[in-house]
Design an enzyme around this catalytic site. Structure first.
Site, mmCIF file in Angstrom:
data_model
loop_
_atom_site.group_PDB
_atom_site.id
_atom_site.type_symbol
_atom_site.label_atom_id
_atom_site.label_comp_id
_atom_site.label_asym_id
_atom_site.label_seq_id
_atom_site.Cartn_x
_atom_site.Cartn_y
_atom_site.Cartn_z
ATOM 1 N N HIS A 168 55.561 55.229 88.786
ATOM 2 C CA HIS A 168 56.560 54.150 88.438
ATOM 3 C C HIS A 168 57.301 53.457 89.698
ATOM 4 O O HIS A 168 58.350 52.983 89.404
ATOM 5 C CB HIS A 168 57.212 54.468 87.246
ATOM 6 C CG HIS A 168 56.804 54.649 86.052
ATOM 7 N ND1 HIS A 168 57.242 55.418 84.897
ATOM 8 C CD2 HIS A 168 55.436 54.389 85.477
ATOM 9 C CE1 HIS A 168 56.122 55.389 83.886
ATOM 10 N NE2 HIS A 168 55.056 54.873 84.200
ATOM 11 N N HIS B 198 46.302 52.460 77.037
ATOM 12 C CA HIS B 198 47.234 52.207 75.733
ATOM 13 C C HIS B 198 46.753 50.910 75.268
ATOM 14 O O HIS B 198 46.166 50.122 75.635
ATOM 15 C CB HIS B 198 48.576 52.356 76.457
ATOM 16 C CG HIS B 198 48.841 51.416 77.672
ATOM 17 N ND1 HIS B 198 49.163 49.951 77.512
ATOM 18 C CD2 HIS B 198 48.771 51.523 78.908
ATOM 19 C CE1 HIS B 198 49.142 49.262 78.660
ATOM 20 N NE2 HIS B 198 48.976 50.311 79.385
ATOM 21 N N TYR C 45 46.019 60.289 92.441
ATOM 22 C CA TYR C 45 47.022 60.239 93.379
ATOM 23 C C TYR C 45 47.034 61.465 93.967
ATOM 24 O O TYR C 45 47.314 62.610 93.517
ATOM 25 C CB TYR C 45 48.245 60.094 92.216
ATOM 26 C CG TYR C 45 48.026 58.992 91.321
ATOM 27 C CD1 TYR C 45 48.178 57.744 91.516
ATOM 28 C CD2 TYR C 45 47.650 59.306 90.113
ATOM 29 C CE1 TYR C 45 47.932 56.709 90.792
ATOM 30 C CE2 TYR C 45 47.342 58.269 89.025
ATOM 31 C CZ TYR C 45 47.418 57.001 89.428
ATOM 32 O OH TYR C 45 47.422 56.125 88.482
ATOM 33 N N HIS D 64 53.027 48.256 76.369
ATOM 34 C CA HIS D 64 52.530 49.516 75.543
ATOM 35 C C HIS D 64 52.583 49.165 74.150
ATOM 36 O O HIS D 64 53.889 49.444 73.604
ATOM 37 C CB HIS D 64 53.215 50.977 75.980
ATOM 38 C CG HIS D 64 53.265 51.104 77.430
ATOM 39 N ND1 HIS D 64 54.047 51.843 78.093
ATOM 40 C CD2 HIS D 64 52.064 50.731 78.473
ATOM 41 C CE1 HIS D 64 53.641 52.116 79.213
ATOM 42 N NE2 HIS D 64 52.572 51.387 79.524
ATOM 43 N N ASP E 197 47.966 43.425 82.055
ATOM 44 C CA ASP E 197 48.393 44.752 82.669
ATOM 45 C C ASP E 197 47.251 44.868 83.611
ATOM 46 O O ASP E 197 46.088 45.739 82.925
ATOM 47 C CB ASP E 197 48.385 45.742 81.533
ATOM 48 C CG ASP E 197 49.005 47.103 81.949
ATOM 49 O OD1 ASP E 197 49.322 47.075 83.522
ATOM 50 O OD2 ASP E 197 49.084 47.888 81.445
ATOM 51 N N ASP F 274 79.272 37.743 83.171
ATOM 52 C CA ASP F 274 78.637 36.559 82.338
ATOM 53 C C ASP F 274 77.499 36.287 82.462
ATOM 54 O O ASP F 274 77.030 35.110 81.848
ATOM 55 C CB ASP F 274 79.846 35.361 81.914
ATOM 56 C CG ASP F 274 79.685 34.732 83.510
ATOM 57 O OD1 ASP F 274 79.103 35.244 84.363
ATOM 58 O OD2 ASP F 274 80.513 33.535 83.388
ATOM 59 N N ARG G 160 44.619 53.507 91.569
ATOM 60 C CA ARG G 160 44.396 53.423 90.237
ATOM 61 C C ARG G 160 43.619 51.740 89.898
ATOM 62 O O ARG G 160 43.787 51.000 90.712
ATOM 63 C CB ARG G 160 45.791 53.140 89.225
ATOM 64 C CG ARG G 160 45.655 52.917 87.868
ATOM 65 C CD ARG G 160 46.982 53.096 87.124
ATOM 66 N NE ARG G 160 47.998 52.378 87.534
ATOM 67 C CZ ARG G 160 49.131 52.671 88.273
ATOM 68 N NH1 ARG G 160 49.111 53.946 88.396
ATOM 69 N NH2 ARG G 160 49.902 52.101 88.411
ATOM 70 N N GLU H 30 42.572 52.560 82.548
ATOM 71 C CA GLU H 30 43.200 52.527 83.752
ATOM 72 C C GLU H 30 43.235 54.000 84.433
ATOM 73 O O GLU H 30 44.236 54.574 84.793
ATOM 74 C CB GLU H 30 44.516 52.139 83.745
ATOM 75 C CG GLU H 30 45.520 52.701 82.600
ATOM 76 C CD GLU H 30 46.762 52.202 82.523
ATOM 77 O OE1 GLU H 30 47.475 52.195 83.665
ATOM 78 O OE2 GLU H 30 47.334 51.604 81.581
ATOM 79 N N GLU I 21 42.934 49.197 86.836
ATOM 80 C CA GLU I 21 43.145 48.885 85.200
ATOM 81 C C GLU I 21 42.674 47.553 85.117
ATOM 82 O O GLU I 21 42.977 46.770 85.627
ATOM 83 C CB GLU I 21 44.620 48.916 85.373
ATOM 84 C CG GLU I 21 45.206 48.581 84.108
ATOM 85 C CD GLU I 21 46.765 48.858 83.692
ATOM 86 O OE1 GLU I 21 47.667 48.710 84.851
ATOM 87 O OE2 GLU I 21 47.227 49.235 82.768
ATOM 88 N N HIS J 135 48.058 61.013 84.080
ATOM 89 C CA HIS J 135 48.329 60.190 82.987
ATOM 90 C C HIS J 135 47.154 59.694 82.185
ATOM 91 O O HIS J 135 46.092 60.328 82.548
ATOM 92 C CB HIS J 135 49.049 58.832 83.608
ATOM 93 C CG HIS J 135 48.114 58.049 84.427
ATOM 94 N ND1 HIS J 135 47.141 57.210 83.934
ATOM 95 C CD2 HIS J 135 48.088 57.733 85.818
ATOM 96 C CE1 HIS J 135 46.674 56.640 84.872
ATOM 97 N NE2 HIS J 135 47.009 56.931 86.208
ATOM 98 N N ASP K 174 50.295 47.038 90.430
ATOM 99 C CA ASP K 174 49.991 47.029 89.373
ATOM 100 C C ASP K 174 51.244 45.996 88.514
ATOM 101 O O ASP K 174 52.217 46.333 88.604
ATOM 102 C CB ASP K 174 50.424 48.494 88.580
ATOM 103 C CG ASP K 174 50.284 48.611 87.007
ATOM 104 O OD1 ASP K 174 50.216 47.694 86.267
ATOM 105 O OD2 ASP K 174 50.302 49.631 86.480
HETATM 106 N N1 GLY Z 1 51.731 48.782 83.962
HETATM 107 C C1 GLY Z 1 52.143 49.825 82.929
HETATM 108 C C2 GLY Z 1 50.862 50.637 82.508
HETATM 109 O O1 GLY Z 1 49.971 50.506 83.447
HETATM 110 O O2 GLY Z 1 51.037 51.411 81.585
HETATM 111 MN MN MN Z 2 49.522 48.593 84.650
HETATM 112 MN MN MN Z 3 48.759 49.965 81.862
#
Ligand code: GLY
Ligand code: MN
Ligand code: MN
Length: 433
Positions: A238, A349, A383, A356, A266, A35, A400, A379, A402, A345, A255
């Site tokens: 991820h 975004h 890697y 996103h 972000d 619950d 990374r 970003e 960002e 990647h 991140d």
């Molecule tokens: N934290 C998700 C991205 O960087 O797209």
């Molecule tokens: Mn991110």
């Molecule tokens: Mn991002």
């Protein structure tokens, strides 16, 4: 609560609809186990148009000659409020949030059958929720059953998300104010993580520092699950396990960004657990940072969505050649896409209520032009997993960087510049604390 920005968005959306009726439900509550529920998060479209955060709520907009803005919500309930806390109820919700009228949610079906009558178009988020698809089709059939009374059901069903996506893509001043504050809090959290980190801690201890900093500023939730990835874990894009020990000599990629009043930030920063980059880490880091600066410089009004990505890619490709990760010329690396072994990647975004965020990236098959009021992330990363074609000293380096940027009339404003990202600034912050 100032209802004005929400009312003006509803008006704007009605203008875009021209005629017809729109049904925009908030999100359902979701059970986590037994619950216990997940923390409630309203639907972004619904909240964008209402500012109303309670579950079991639906917005109805009627466009055309007799425009209306109606809310269906929970009624006051003394018993439930003892257990679950305050709820506005119908009358207060109408007055506080500036609707023309409000009704108990239990009356939704009955009222919708009336309201849909003789409306040419039914707008709603088509296909997002099977229960709503079925419910609205059923109600439309119920309107059709009244045809002997001369009432027509909407003969067209359209997805409201396209219009809302375009509206939400250009942030208004109310949204930008919140996004700047969210970015500010997230920067403080990243600085806190840099000051806190020591070898021997676990990734989740650093995650706790981030969440502490978000929460103590009123941002009760992260905008997405924080990635706190030490060493090789940074090469899993991820990674959210966040349970490994941090080792001297490794980098830590974080991140993480808070959500504030429905808006995401972000940010990614990568820094050495020990406080000092080693030579190989620094070489890779400087390449990613240069790529990020190039991408930021390309994020200007009139440039295309893909320009920052292309700018970052050229710098990364040259860097990968210099590091002996890729062979050939920049053009041949880009052409063969051999860079994708190390950068798989895209460079950003849209950012807004959803991390996103909504909004098209292409118009008529072409990357769209950047315009003032758009907010996006920038970003680039790198890697490097162990592989035969990779120099040993680069194995398991994952980086990374960002930031969140707002496109302005003259260029851009980086909303997250208070989180250090040069080698010197990071090492200096980690040295002094
Ligand atoms: N934290 C998700 C991205 O960087 O797209
Ligand atoms: Mn991110
Ligand atoms: Mn991002």
């Amino acid at each position: 609560m100032n209802p004005a920005p929400y009312a003006s968005r509803r008006e704007h959306l009605r203008t875009k609809m021209q005629h017809g009726i729109a049904v925009i439900p908030s999100a359902p509550e979701v059970v986590r186990n037994a619950d216990a529920h997940y923390d409630y998060r309203y639907d972004s479209h619904f909240y964008y148009l209402t500012g109303f955060a309670e579950p079991e709520a639906v917005l109805i907009l009627v466009a055309g000659d007799k425009p209306q803005s109606l809310l269906f919500c929970r009624e006051k309930n003394a018993e439930r409020e003892i257990w679950d806390g305050f709820r506005f109820g119908v009358a207060a919700a109408r007055d506080e949030f500036g609707f023309d009228a409000a009704y108990p949610i239990a009356q939704l079906d009955e009222k919708l059958i009336e309201l849909m009558g003789n409306q040419p178009v039914l707008f709603y988020p088509v296909g997002r929720n099977a229960t709503w698809d079925a419910r609205l089709l059923r109600l439309r059939e119920a309107v059709k059953a009244r045809s002997r009374n001369g009432i027509r059901a909407p003969h067209e069903i359209r997805d409201i998300c396209d219009a809302l996506g375009e509206m939400r893509l250009i942030k208004d001043t109310h949204e930008l104010d919140i996004m700047r504050r969210a970015a500010h809090i997230s920067c403080a959290a990243h600085r806190r993580a840099m000051r806190f980190t020591r070898a021997g801690q676990h990734e989740y201890e650093v995650e706790a520092e981030l969440l502490h900093e978000f929460c103590r500023h009123g941002a009760r939730h992260p905008a997405y699950t924080s990635i706190v990835a030490g060493g090789a874990n940074a090469c899993t894009l991820h990674y959210v396990g966040n349970d490994a020990p941090l080792r001297d000599g490794d980098l830590l990629l974080i991140d993480a960004g808070c959500e504030l009043d429905g808006y995401a930030s972000d940010i990614t920063r990568t820094f050495p657990v020990s406080g000092s980059f080693n030579a190989a880490q620094k070489d890779v880091y400087e390449i990613v940072l240069a790529a990020q600066y190039a991408a930021i410089a390309a994020a200007r009004p009139g440039r295309h969505w893909n320009d920052p990505h292309d700018a970052a890619l050229r710098i990364l490709a040259q860097g990968f050649i210099d590091l002996k990760l890729c062979q050939g010329s920049v053009d041949s690396v880009l052409e063969s896409e051999s860079y994708k072994q190390f950068y798989m990647h895209r460079t950003g975004h849209w950012l807004g209520m959803d991390v996103h965020d909504v909004g098209e990236y292409k118009i008529g098959g072409q990357w769209r032009k950047l315009e003032p009021g758009m907010t996006l992330t920038i970003e680039p990363g790198c890697y490097i997993r162990p592989a035969d074609n990779v120099p040993r000293e680069l194995w398991n380096i994952g980086i990374r960087i960002e930031d969140d940027a707002l496109i302005t009339a003259s260029g851009n404003e980086v909303l997250t510049q208070d989180a250090p990202k040069t080698v010197n600034d990071i090492e200096e912050l980690m040295r002094h604390e």
